[in-house]
Design an enzyme around this catalytic site. Structure first.
Site, PDB file in Angstrom:
ATOM      1  N   SER A 202       0.581  -1.011   0.112  1.00  0.00           N
ATOM      2  CA  SER A 202      -0.295  -0.370  -0.240  1.00  0.00           C
ATOM      3  C   SER A 202       0.888   1.349   0.059  1.00  0.00           C
ATOM      4  CB  SER A 202      -1.066   0.876   1.048  1.00  0.00           C
ATOM      5  OG  SER A 202      -1.826   1.168   0.915  1.00  0.00           O
ATOM      6  N   ASN A 203       0.838   2.285   0.477  1.00  0.00           N
ATOM      7  CA  ASN A 203       1.204   3.311   0.315  1.00  0.00           C
ATOM      8  C   ASN A 203      -0.149   3.764   1.357  1.00  0.00           C
ATOM      9  OD1 ASN A 203      -0.716   5.447  -1.336  1.00  0.00           O
ATOM     10  ND2 ASN A 203      -0.452   3.933  -2.294  1.00  0.00           N
ATOM     11  N   ALA A 204       1.177   6.171   2.030  1.00  0.00           N
ATOM     12  CA  ALA A 204       0.196   6.317   3.434  1.00  0.00           C
ATOM     13  C   ALA A 204      -0.356   7.195   2.892  1.00  0.00           C
ATOM     14  CB  ALA A 204       1.363   6.524   3.898  1.00  0.00           C
TER      15      ALA A 204
END
Lengths: 211, 211
Positions: free
Chosen positions: B22-24
């Site tokens: 995922s990413n933030a």
């Protein structure tokens, strides 16, 4: 009164400046345990990965991102604590190569080589003093009992709390507790705050002040 | 009054029942744009990946987890909207194999084969009607201008908003806007809510009601 170190939340392992490997651990169980331990009169330090919640103001909180950072912070603080509750869900693989720039899409498959990160509970377990105790958590999707006993031994835990993937990012949970002889101590069910209070009660009865 | 579809937040691509890529992305910019569009009198539908925030109550919110789910939901709703703001940061790679059980640590490296997920803005761009418009977002870590122009064209965007990794999970942001002819329209800086209001004002001036 015990000084209790709690690792909580997920960690992240970045592939590039944007993308990372992680999991959906919310930190709710860590917050519940911190609150229950504080309410029972203990001192609490929390080493937490990135979470969207706030820990109790009277807990000392150390924020980290990666598993290595969590290990370094936990290893630094563990000697000054009586026990560790390892409820964090650290990312246990990391990319061998971390790209400096965002990886560009090329239309082709991307092969990512991952290696294991150090196991935090096991590393601290190897160095624990006879007067220190460790409560570990194991998240299992199959063969839970067998795997939990193996983990309890390899991680030098005094109590292992076993749960399943339904606990992740949930408000309620069901856990089973295993003592260091491999006996099932209890099955606890309810909100994470309720279960946390019951776990702290068991820790108080069985571990605190009994070197 | 326009009907505006907003994709927001990250998506997740699972390796097994626990671990994911995922990413933030926090969804803050998506929330800001939804609020600004509602305040300007528009109808808003948000298709959002997992975020820890709440969208404005008067927005219709569709929650998704993976990039494919975001694409399906966005493709279903886009025909009923006048425009799309694609501010989500969908996970653009997914593991070829998703393990049914939690992957066991063996002490050996783990090779993960990833393939690209479909590009949501580009897919919707290919099917957009002449009366519909698209505002895309590009997060660049190098060669921002060149790459943004390329993305604007390949994704059929009317405006491309360009930002950097400092914007991820932040409360403030700096963005540059590029129009469909490749000209820089504006540089906007401030809180994500402020920047959102300025972007909606530009959308109102240049895109809404001008098929």
């Amino acid at each position: 009164v015990a000084r209790i170190l709690i690792t909580s939340g997920p960690t992240r392992q970045y592939l590039d400046p944007v993308r990372y490997l992680s999991n959906a651990s919310s930190g709710r169980m860590g917050r519940g345990l911190a609150s229950a331990a504080l309410a029972a009169g203990h001192d609490v330090t929390v080493v937490s990965g990135p979470v969207a919640l706030d820990y109790p103001p009277s807990a000392a909180v150390i924020n980290v991102t990666t598993t290595d950072e969590m290990l370094v912070a936990a290893a630094e603080h563990f000697p000054h604590h009586d026990g560790l509750i390892g409820v964090a869900a650290p990312c246990d693989y990391r990319p061998v190569v971390v790209a400096h720039d965002k990886i560009r899409k090329t239309g082709k498959p991307l092969v990512l080589e991952l290696v294991e990160t150090p196991d935090i509970v096991s590393t601290l377990g190897q160095s624990k003093r006879p007067d220190q105790w460790i409560v570990g958590f194991a998240l299992e999707t199959s063969d839970a009992r067998f795997r939990a006993i193996t983990k309890l031994q390899s991680k030098f835990c005094d109590i292992m709390v076993v749960n399943g993937p339904a606990a992740i990012d949930a408000h309620v949970t069901t856990v089973e507790l295993l003592d260091s002889s491999g006996q099932w101590l209890a099955t606890l069910e309810g909100s994470k705050d309720d279960v946390s209070r019951q776990i702290v009660r068991l820790i108080d009865e069985r571990l605190v002040g009994t070197p």
